[in-house]
Structures are given as C-alpha cells and as structure tokens.
Design an enzyme around this catalytic site. Structure first.
Site, PDB file in Angstrom:
ATOM      1  N   GLU A 290       0.460  -1.133   0.080  1.00 35.95           N
ATOM      2  CA  GLU A 290      -0.206  -0.351  -0.147  1.00 35.95           C
ATOM      3  C   GLU A 290       0.746   1.435   0.098  1.00 35.95           C
ATOM      4  O   GLU A 290       0.846   2.117   0.694  1.00 35.95           O
ATOM      5  CB  GLU A 290      -0.917   0.030   1.025  1.00 35.95           C
ATOM      6  CG  GLU A 290      -1.752  -1.049   1.428  1.00 35.95           C
ATOM      7  CD  GLU A 290      -2.629  -1.103   2.689  1.00 35.95           C
ATOM      8  OE1 GLU A 290      -3.190  -1.054   3.158  1.00 35.95           O
ATOM      9  OE2 GLU A 290      -1.640  -0.113   3.688  1.00 35.95           O
ATOM     10  N   PRO A 291       1.506   1.749  -1.250  1.00 35.70           N
ATOM     11  CA  PRO A 291       2.024   2.600  -0.987  1.00 35.70           C
ATOM     12  C   PRO A 291       1.993   4.185  -0.977  1.00 35.70           C
ATOM     13  O   PRO A 291       0.652   3.692  -1.574  1.00 35.70           O
ATOM     14  CB  PRO A 291       2.786   2.653  -2.134  1.00 35.70           C
ATOM     15  CG  PRO A 291       2.547   1.342  -3.277  1.00 35.70           C
ATOM     16  CD  PRO A 291       1.962   0.087  -2.188  1.00 35.70           C
ATOM     17  N   GLY A 292       1.815   5.146   0.254  1.00 44.39           N
ATOM     18  CA  GLY A 292       1.077   5.977  -0.764  1.00 44.39           C
ATOM     19  C   GLY A 292       1.667   7.206  -1.787  1.00 44.39           C
ATOM     20  O   GLY A 292       1.904   7.761  -2.372  1.00 44.39           O
ATOM     21  N   ARG A 293       3.458   7.935  -0.202  1.00 46.88           N
ATOM     22  CA  ARG A 293       3.801   8.645  -0.150  1.00 46.88           C
ATOM     23  C   ARG A 293       4.670   8.158  -1.548  1.00 46.88           C
ATOM     24  O   ARG A 293       5.142   9.360  -2.772  1.00 46.88           O
ATOM     25  CB  ARG A 293       4.833   8.860   0.857  1.00 46.88           C
ATOM     26  CG  ARG A 293       5.763  10.129   0.791  1.00 46.88           C
ATOM     27  CD  ARG A 293       6.827   9.666   1.802  1.00 46.88           C
ATOM     28  NE  ARG A 293       6.362   9.027   3.006  1.00 46.88           N
ATOM     29  CZ  ARG A 293       5.706  10.721   4.478  1.00 46.88           C
ATOM     30  NH1 ARG A 293       5.899  11.121   3.916  1.00 46.88           N
ATOM     31  NH2 ARG A 293       5.705   9.806   5.738  1.00 46.88           N
ATOM     32  N   ARG A 330       3.288  20.045   7.232  1.00 41.50           N
ATOM     33  CA  ARG A 330       4.354  18.932   7.784  1.00 41.50           C
ATOM     34  C   ARG A 330       5.682  19.788   8.536  1.00 41.50           C
ATOM     35  O   ARG A 330       6.029  18.865   9.470  1.00 41.50           O
ATOM     36  CB  ARG A 330       4.825  18.546   6.321  1.00 41.50           C
ATOM     37  CG  ARG A 330       3.366  17.370   5.752  1.00 41.50           C
ATOM     38  CD  ARG A 330       3.805  16.717   5.295  1.00 41.50           C
ATOM     39  NE  ARG A 330       4.100  14.864   5.506  1.00 41.50           N
ATOM     40  CZ  ARG A 330       5.826  15.251   5.401  1.00 41.50           C
ATOM     41  NH1 ARG A 330       6.527  15.896   4.481  1.00 41.50           N
ATOM     42  NH2 ARG A 330       6.941  14.216   5.830  1.00 41.50           N
ATOM     43  N   TYR A 334       5.321  18.354  11.892  1.00 42.83           N
ATOM     44  CA  TYR A 334       6.975  16.585  11.840  1.00 42.83           C
ATOM     45  C   TYR A 334       8.030  17.541  11.759  1.00 42.83           C
ATOM     46  O   TYR A 334       9.048  16.597  11.687  1.00 42.83           O
ATOM     47  CB  TYR A 334       6.506  15.889  10.734  1.00 42.83           C
ATOM     48  CG  TYR A 334       5.270  15.491  10.937  1.00 42.83           C
ATOM     49  CD1 TYR A 334       4.654  14.375  11.584  1.00 42.83           C
ATOM     50  CD2 TYR A 334       4.429  15.749   9.406  1.00 42.83           C
ATOM     51  CE1 TYR A 334       3.333  14.616  11.362  1.00 42.83           C
ATOM     52  CE2 TYR A 334       3.240  15.261   8.752  1.00 42.83           C
ATOM     53  CZ  TYR A 334       2.586  14.893  10.218  1.00 42.83           C
ATOM     54  OH  TYR A 334       1.254  14.167   9.260  1.00 42.83           O
ATOM     55  N   CYS A 361      -1.227  33.476  10.669  1.00 46.14           N
ATOM     56  CA  CYS A 361      -0.921  34.179  11.895  1.00 46.14           C
ATOM     57  C   CYS A 361      -0.600  33.512  13.393  1.00 46.14           C
ATOM     58  O   CYS A 361      -1.224  33.105  13.820  1.00 46.14           O
ATOM     59  CB  CYS A 361      -1.968  35.087  12.401  1.00 46.14           C
ATOM     60  SG  CYS A 361      -1.669  36.289  13.224  1.00 46.14           S
ATOM     61  N   TYR A 390       0.502  13.946   1.374  1.00 47.67           N
ATOM     62  CA  TYR A 390      -0.145  14.259   3.008  1.00 47.67           C
ATOM     63  C   TYR A 390       0.360  16.062   2.632  1.00 47.67           C
ATOM     64  O   TYR A 390       0.328  16.808   3.800  1.00 47.67           O
ATOM     65  CB  TYR A 390       0.920  14.051   3.571  1.00 47.67           C
ATOM     66  CG  TYR A 390       1.009  12.363   3.633  1.00 47.67           C
ATOM     67  CD1 TYR A 390      -0.530  11.791   3.734  1.00 47.67           C
ATOM     68  CD2 TYR A 390       2.322  11.540   3.798  1.00 47.67           C
ATOM     69  CE1 TYR A 390      -0.540  10.473   4.245  1.00 47.67           C
ATOM     70  CE2 TYR A 390       1.814  10.570   3.335  1.00 47.67           C
ATOM     71  CZ  TYR A 390       1.022   9.346   3.437  1.00 47.67           C
ATOM     72  OH  TYR A 390       0.497   8.001   3.585  1.00 47.67           O
TER      73      TYR A 390
HETATM   74  N1  LLP Z   1      -1.254   1.583   4.869  1.00 51.73           N
HETATM   75  C1  LLP Z   1      -1.821   2.126   5.575  1.00 51.73           C
HETATM   76  C2  LLP Z   1      -2.007   0.873   6.865  1.00 51.73           C
HETATM   77  C3  LLP Z   1      -1.185   3.317   6.312  1.00 51.73           C
HETATM   78  O1  LLP Z   1      -1.520   3.789   7.552  1.00 51.73           O
HETATM   79  C4  LLP Z   1      -0.160   3.981   5.449  1.00 51.73           C
HETATM   80  C5  LLP Z   1      -0.055   5.724   6.161  1.00 51.73           C
HETATM   81  C6  LLP Z   1       0.037   3.421   4.115  1.00 51.73           C
HETATM   82  C7  LLP Z   1      -0.724   2.485   4.252  1.00 51.73           C
HETATM   83  C8  LLP Z   1       0.647   4.717   3.526  1.00 51.73           C
HETATM   84  O2  LLP Z   1       2.298   4.897   3.825  1.00 51.73           O
HETATM   85  P1  LLP Z   1       2.978   5.544   2.702  1.00 51.73           P
HETATM   86  O3  LLP Z   1       4.315   4.850   1.743  1.00 51.73           O
HETATM   87  O4  LLP Z   1       2.226   7.236   2.488  1.00 51.73           O
HETATM   88  O5  LLP Z   1       4.033   6.039   3.790  1.00 51.73           O
HETATM   89  N2  LLP Z   1       0.488  12.575   7.339  1.00 51.73           N
HETATM   90  C9  LLP Z   1       1.843  12.076   7.758  1.00 51.73           C
HETATM   91  C10 LLP Z   1       1.897  10.389   7.044  1.00 51.73           C
HETATM   92  C11 LLP Z   1       0.843   9.642   8.030  1.00 51.73           C
HETATM   93  C12 LLP Z   1       0.996   8.122   7.549  1.00 51.73           C
HETATM   94  C13 LLP Z   1       0.393   7.399   7.868  1.00 51.73           C
HETATM   95  N3  LLP Z   1      -0.467   5.894   7.594  1.00 51.73           N
HETATM   96  C14 LLP Z   1       2.732  12.341   6.905  1.00 51.73           C
HETATM   97  O6  LLP Z   1       2.789  13.727   6.361  1.00 51.73           O
HETATM   98  O7  LLP Z   1       4.436  12.161   6.884  1.00 51.73           O
END
Ligand code: LLP
Length: 443
Positions: A290-293, A330, A334, A361, A390
């Site tokens: 499950e890649p997002g970033r 971010r 973070y 502000c 994000y």
């Molecule tokens: N699968 C699950 C169950 C997750 O909780 C997440 C991210 C992903 C996949 C995707 O992760 P990625 O490949 O994007 O790293 N808001 C934070 C990141 C929070 C990630 C939460 N879960 C940021 O801006 O860095």
C-alpha cells in the site's frame, strides 16, 4: 533543488514541469498552486507493478489514497492497474465517484462507523482490513444481515516499529491499530474471523511505519508474519491466502534522504516472502502492498508567489509566501524539511540565505529555514518540491485561507483537477441563526 521527474529549467531560466513553464501556470491558475507531474506518478506506479510482476508472486499494489485523494488521482490509479486503499467514507466516496472499480478498493481504519461499513458493503468493495474486535463483530453481523460473506484481512501488529533509521522490536504493542501478535490477540482474532459466517478471512495485514529507507524493517515484518501464518496453520488449520505488507517506502525530500529505488524495496520484500514462507509446506500467499507517499510524493510541487520580505540585520531574512502551513502543515507538524528554488530565475546563482515563512498568524508557520537563493524580490515565484503526498490531503482553512487549486501537467498540457476554493466556499456552510442576523434599520 533536486529536479524530480520531468522538471527542467528552460532557456528563460524558468522551472518547467510536465513541459509547462510555471510562470504560465501562475498566469493561468494563480498561486499557491499544487502542480502534479502526471508522468512521474505513472512511472512510480509502473515501477511497483513491474517489480512485482518480475517477482513471479501474485500481488496487488494498492495506492494509499490518504496521501492525495482526489477524483483525478483515483482515475490515474485505476488506469495504472493499482488497487486503492481508503480510510474513510470521504475517500471511499471520492473513489466511487471517480468510477474506481469497487472490487479493487480496500477499506482501512481503526474506527469504521456503522454508516461507513454500510456504504462500503453497499458498494461491494473488495476487502475490509479489520482493525479490532468491535469491528470484527459488527462487520460480521452487518454482512450476515445482508446474507453476504465479505473478504477481510486482519490488521496485525508484528512487533516491528520502524523509524527512519532504527528498528525497535516488540515496540508496537502499544498502538491504536490492529491485533497484537505478541500477546496472542491476533491469534484470537483469527479464530473468531475464521468462525464468522459473514466473513471470508483472506489473511493478514501489517504496516510498520512511514518514510522508511531501509529494508530491514520490512524483512523483519515478513518474517514475523510468516511465523504467525505458520503458527495459525499448525495450531488451527486456518491458512492465509493474502499477506498485505502495508506502505511506508521512503522518498527523497532533501539531500540527506537516501531512499532505495522502488524495485529494490519490492525485491527485498518479495525475496523475504520467498525465504520465510517457502520453508514449510504451504503455497506462497498473494502479496499486497500500500504505497502512498512513494507514488505521489516527489511528483508534487507547490508554487508560491513571494510577498513581503523582512530583514532583521545580523539575524535573518524572512521571505513570506502566499501560502504556508495551511497548504503544507508538515514542517509545523513533523519538522519536515523541504527544498525549493526561485522558479522564475532558476539559473541564477544563490546569493543569500533566507527563511521561508507562510502567511498564517502563527510564528510556527515556517516552510523552510535557511534556504540559499538568488536575491529574492516581491513577486518572485518559489517552487517547493516533493509536496505531492500529505500536503493537499492535510491542507486546512486555518485563518480562513482558501485551499489552492491542483493541476496535473503532462506533455506541455496543464489540466485543473481541483479548483481553487472561493470566498463563497469559505462561508458556504456557515449559518447565522435568525436571532443573530443583522437587522437593517431603514431611515
Ligand atoms: N497503509 C497504512 C495502513 C497506513 O497507515 C499508511 C500511512 C500507508 C499504507 C501509506 O504509507 P506511505 O506509503 O504513504 O508512507 N501524515 C504523515 C504520514 C502518515 C502516514 C499514515 N499511514 C506525513 O505527512 O508524513
């Protein structure tokens, strides 16, 4: 600034992305503007798909839509053959409205409401990733009421907590997510799910963290999940057909970040699966990730216009842009670091070190500290790279600042995929009760 994907500097010294000069994008769409390099999103998606194909394993690559969930992005994910991970009715609605095939949607979350479950059952989504016993029982009841059997994965915490540079074993028991393997909860959940008439238990899910550079954490998670799979099979005869290893693959935001290539992450994981699942008499499970970033992060750039400049002699120079923590929370949340360049004078040598402030502000609204740039002037354009993940997803209306527009760029063409919010959008849901309405006194 490192130039990602199709980004280049043209003869005019302007940054171009997807063949579009950002000064033209400003003229057409205004700033702040999120610019998404469509080709790079497609390239990253294909890198995942190809690396998995090469592994010979059965697989699904589910884009974690929480990173950036808009309808056009769901279309891209669908076109690239990705599945989709959603965590709320809002993400689910976005995907369905975009025509994303429901059977490739996976529903996550530690507190899915009955309404959300109903919506997902109604849509006939592919799989629920069940997070806790309350959900397990509720989902079973709701599925049986519909005389259905729904596919589930159980989210387990394998006892691997991945930080960017370190791994703490068994550190994850104290997590709001999932069933813990170490204390026997996961085993109990498997027993309940296997017996539940409304559920078809496909297997387990594990996600160890985000923005991870090394492969060791993923390999440890594979090993733990394989041991658990074996224990479950031997002690209760239940087999898992699917193992979902989550997301978390890191990307390069700044010079110091050293992610692996997508193919290397996938190879490390699939090799570990072959090693740890193949040494006992069971066919290899289908592997989901499950890649997002790492699908959208480096494909995004935020374009700002420089406004005021404040120099404190001997201390620092603040350069304020027309966005900030509302479009990119971010750094404030973070302490994340970003790179940027002067997008309208990208060939000019750096002459000063400035700090980029947002317009909220709030003193904490700083985007980048100590950035080397040519002499900055009002109306210059600043491009901050790697804002695809994000950023829009976590944008807010703090100070009632309107959310920016988002454009996809490719082959010299820019397409609006989310319009800039209007002032009317800002007050659109406001209601003034009759007793508070301003009475116009006529003379
Ligand atoms: N699968 C699950 C169950 C997750 O909780 C997440 C991210 C992903 C996949 C995707 O992760 P990625 O490949 O994007 O790293 N808001 C934070 C990141 C929070 C990630 C939460 N879960 C940021 O801006 O860095």
């Amino acid at each position: 600034m490192y130039l990602h994907g199709t980004s280049t500097i043209n003869d005019l010294g302007h940054l171009t992305i997807g063949g579009c000069d950002v000064t033209d994008l400003k003229a057409q769409f205004g700033t702040p503007l999120y610019i998404v390099d469509e080709q790079l999103v497609r390239q990253r998606s294909r890198q995942y798909m190809e690396a998995f194909r090469e592994s010979g394993l059965k697989f699904q690559v589910a884009y974690a839509s929480k990173a950036f969930c808009v309808m056009a992005m769901c279309r891209l994910a669908d076109e690239e053959g990705l599945s989709l991970d959603v965590v709320s009715d809002g993400e689910l609605y976005t995907a369905l409205e975009a025509g994303f095939p429901a059977h490739r949607i996976h529903f996550h979350g530690n507190n899915k409401t009955p309404d959300e479950i109903e919506m997902a059952l109604e849509a006939n989504i592919g799989c629920f990733v069940v997070d806790n016993f309350t959900e397990l029982q509720l989902l079973n009841v709701m599925a049986k009421q519909r005389a259905r059997k729904v596919n589930v994965l159980l989210r387990v915490t394998p006892g691997v907590e991945a930080h960017t540079h370190e791994y703490i074993s068994t550190g994850q028991t104290d997590s709001k997510f999932g069933f813990d393997i170490g204390n026997g909860t996961a085993y109990e959940a498997v027993q309940q799910a296997a017996k539940a008439d409304g559920l078809d238990l496909l297997g387990v899910h594990s996600h160890i963290g985000s923005q991870i550079f090394e492969v060791e954490g993923f390999q440890m998670a594979v090993e733990r999940v394989a041991q658990f799979t074996r224990q479950v099979k031997e002690q209760s005869g239940v087999s898992f057909r699917v193992v979902n290893l989550g997301g978390g693959f890191g990307i390069r935001y700044t010079e110091g970040d050293t992610p692996l290539a997508v193919a290397d992450y996938v190879k490390a994981i699939t090799d570990a699966v072959k090693v740890h699942f193949a040494n006992w008499n069971e066919s290899l499970p289908e592997i989901w990730v499950e890649p997002g970033r790492s699908i959208v992060g480096d494909a995004g750039t935020t374009l700002y216009t420089v406004g005021t400049v404040k120099e404190i002699p001997g201390v620092r120079k603040y350069v304020a842009v027309d966005g900030g923590m509302t479009d990119n929370p971010r750094p404030a949340l973070y302490e994340s670091r970003y790179e940027a360049l002067l997008a309208n004078r990208a060939n000019e040598a750096a002459e000063e070190v400035v700090s980029i402030a947002g317009k909220c502000c709030e003193s904490g609204d700083m985007l980048i500290w100590d950035l080397s740039l040519p002499l900055v002037q009002q109306d210059d354009l600043l491009a901050v790279s790697c804002t695809g993940a994000y950023n829009y997803a976590m944008a807010s209306n703090y100070n009632r600042i309107r959310k920016p527009a988002v454009v996809f760029v490719q082959n010299g063409q820019a397409d609006l995929v989310v319009g800039r919010e209007t002032h009317q959008d800002i007050v659109g849901k406001d209601v003034i009760p009759a007793r508070l309405q301003k009475v116009l006194v006529s003379q």
